[in-house]
Design an enzyme around this catalytic site. Structure first.
Site, PDB file in Angstrom:
ATOM      1  N   ILE A  39       0.864  -1.108  -0.039  1.00  0.00           N
ATOM      2  CA  ILE A  39       0.071  -0.144  -0.011  1.00  0.00           C
ATOM      3  C   ILE A  39       0.733   1.151   0.115  1.00  0.00           C
ATOM      4  O   ILE A  39       1.673   1.394   0.878  1.00  0.00           O
ATOM      5  CB  ILE A  39      -0.997   0.102   1.307  1.00  0.00           C
ATOM      6  CG1 ILE A  39      -2.016  -1.176   1.077  1.00  0.00           C
ATOM      7  CG2 ILE A  39      -1.608   1.306   1.382  1.00  0.00           C
ATOM      8  CD1 ILE A  39      -2.663  -1.432   2.273  1.00  0.00           C
ATOM      9  N   ASP A  40       1.077   2.054  -0.916  1.00  0.00           N
ATOM     10  CA  ASP A  40       1.869   2.946  -1.115  1.00  0.00           C
ATOM     11  C   ASP A  40       0.818   4.290  -0.729  1.00  0.00           C
ATOM     12  O   ASP A  40      -0.200   4.341  -0.336  1.00  0.00           O
ATOM     13  CB  ASP A  40       2.306   3.245  -2.692  1.00  0.00           C
ATOM     14  CG  ASP A  40       1.202   3.472  -3.584  1.00  0.00           C
ATOM     15  OD1 ASP A  40       0.318   3.867  -3.264  1.00  0.00           O
ATOM     16  OD2 ASP A  40       1.671   3.340  -4.944  1.00  0.00           O
TER      17      ASP A  40
END
Lengths: 86, 407
Positions: A39-40
């Protein structure tokens, strides 16, 4: 904090994350970190958007910046839900 | 000193005429128009009903669901067109060459669909904690097409978006052409992308009273205005030396670019501004007006544009204006605003490469003020040089000079 947090909130957070990230729900646990789930930062702000909708809460920018994993995320949500209902 | 030559080695196009270059050309060469009733919007409260839409585009056939989240329709179209162009060019980039490849796109609106959808709830519910999707800004930024193309192919050269209304794509292609010709870049991916069919923009165009209630009839008597369209087209430009060196199939050549401003009126065109842009394109390509054999006109079909464009062409080309065969393919694919010049660049490249010219559709008869030698049915074209005109609201003009590539 986790002990006091309802399992319902945790499960709903996991469901939102799974749907938003297109991940199988069984891959996500309370111990999962954003890094492990790939998850950026851009994914993160979309998660916040979906969580605000799911729980009808307003997540402040400052609080959001500190979160690194599912447990913290669910704890933060639980706190905001508690404040809302207090 | 001889100038570096700039050739076209890839074309991509997704338009109302079809999802790729060959389907576009199959209809364009025969003069088949894609203009029809707008199906994607409720048009019951709009005075005009027709447009040129892309039917059958399924985004998930081109992008996975997660990729689509930050992509407005106009950027999706940009990437789809760029993929086709790059696939054909097969540029065989080295890492160093990726740093010397420009990406320059044109867009008038940017992500209008996302902007309209995103803000509707806020305006409708003031003070009600209405929210917009967090990807609204990345979706609506006009440079999204350029950015996603750069990311798709890892291109790190000069990259930006030009927004000059209806001239955006011609300005973009012209800038990319200059970047390659000057040696600043060796290659460029360039063109335009637009998806302007939204409820808000329909009402805005209605209010401007320039949209035809029926269809687009460029240079015709009884023409009533433009017809809005959507689409994207991209070209891969490359120095001739590099293209020849690697044995690439060369589809055509860009030989000149001219641009100017009317500096006069926001919607009323002048003859002087377009004339200056056409003259500069010829000067930039170092050719005489007598060499022009074909023109893909701006030809919007508005009462104001077409006679002014006719006069501008006549002023610069002189007697050659009686011989240079003119078409306006906007009668086929509609006016795709910031993508228009790029779609027309594909048409011109194929016209010269395949020696056949697409006709202007929907013509009803002569308007004496628009007495250019129009192509009204499919015909052969053996021109060596062709012009492609784009003239924007705001008086910003951009003209590309193309050359048939004969080695």
């Amino acid at each position: 904090m986790l002990e006091s947090m309802s399992d319902d909130i945790l499960q709903r957070v996991i469901k939102v994350v799974a749907e938003a990230q297109k991940l199988p729900i069984e891959k996500i646990t309370a111990e999962s970190t954003f890094e492990e789930l790939a998850i950026d930062s851009l994914d993160g702000i979309q998660l916040l958007f979906h969580l605000e909708t799911e729980f009808d809460i307003n997540i402040p920018d400052e609080a959001a910046r500190e979160v690194r994993g599912i447990k913290e995320l669910a704890e933060g949500v639980a706190k905001l839900v508690a404040q809302k209902t207090a | 000193m001889s100038q570096r030559r700039v050739v076209i080695t890839g074309l991509g196009c997704i338009s109302p005429l079809g999802p790729d270059v060959e389907s576009f050309w199959a209809k364009a060469r025969l003069g088949e128009s894609a203009i029809g009733p707008i199906r994607s919007l409720d048009m019951s409260d709009v005075r005009f009903q027709n447009g040129a839409e892309i039917h059958g585009f399924v985004p998930t056939e081109h992008f996975d669901e997660k990729q689509l989240i930050p992509l407005d329709r106009f950027a999706q179209l940009a990437v789809v067109a760029a993929r086709e162009a790059v696939r054909q060019a097969n540029p065989q980039w080295s890492d160093a060459e990726r740093e010397k490849t420009a990406v320059v796109t044109g867009s008038c609106y940017g992500g209008k669909t996302s902007e309209d959808e995103g803000f509707r709830e806020i305006y409708a519910n003031p003070g009600k904690r209405a929210r917009v999707h967090p990807m609204t800004i990345p979706r609506l930024m006009a440079n999204a097409g350029t950015s996603w193309i750069a990311m798709e192919f890892g291109l790190q050269g000069p990259s930006y978006t030009v927004s000059t209304a209806c001239s955006s794509a011609n300005h973009a292609i012209g800038q990319a052409f200059w970047l390659v010709r000057s040696g600043i870049c060796d290659l460029a991916v360039t063109g335009g992308c637009e998806a302007p069919l939204t409820p808000g923009s329909m009402k805005a165009w209605e209010a401007l009273r320039v949209v035809s209630p029926d269809t687009c009839r460029p240079f015709s008597k009884d023409r009533k205005g433009l017809v809005l369209g959507e689409g994207a087209a991209m070209l891969v430009l490359e120095s001739e030396e590099r293209a020849k060196g690697r044995g690439a199939v060369i589809l055509g050549e860009i030989a000149g670019f001219g641009t100017s401003a009317d500096a006069h009126h926001v919607t009323q065109p002048t003859i002087e501004g377009p004339s200056l842009a056409i003259r500069r394109a010829l000067e930039d390509g170092r050719i005489d007006a007598a060499a022009i054999g074909h023109i893909n006109a701006h030809g919007t079909g508005t009462p104001a544009n077409d006679p002014v464009e006719t006069a501008a062409i006549r002023r610069v080309l002189g007697t050659q204006a009686d011989y240079a065969r003119v078409t306006s393919t906007k009668s086929l694919h509609g006016h795709a605003m910031g993508a228009a010049g790029a779609i027309e660049a594909v048409a011109v490249t194929l016209t010269l490469a395949r020696a056949e010219a697409p006709p202007t559709a929907n013509y009803l008869g002569l308007d004496p003020d628009c007495d250019l030698p129009l192509i009204l049915s499919p015909e052969a074209c053996h021109a060596e040089y062709a012009l492609s005109n784009s003239f924007a609201f705001g008086g910003l003009n951009a003209v590309l000079l193309f050359r048939a590539y004969r080695g």
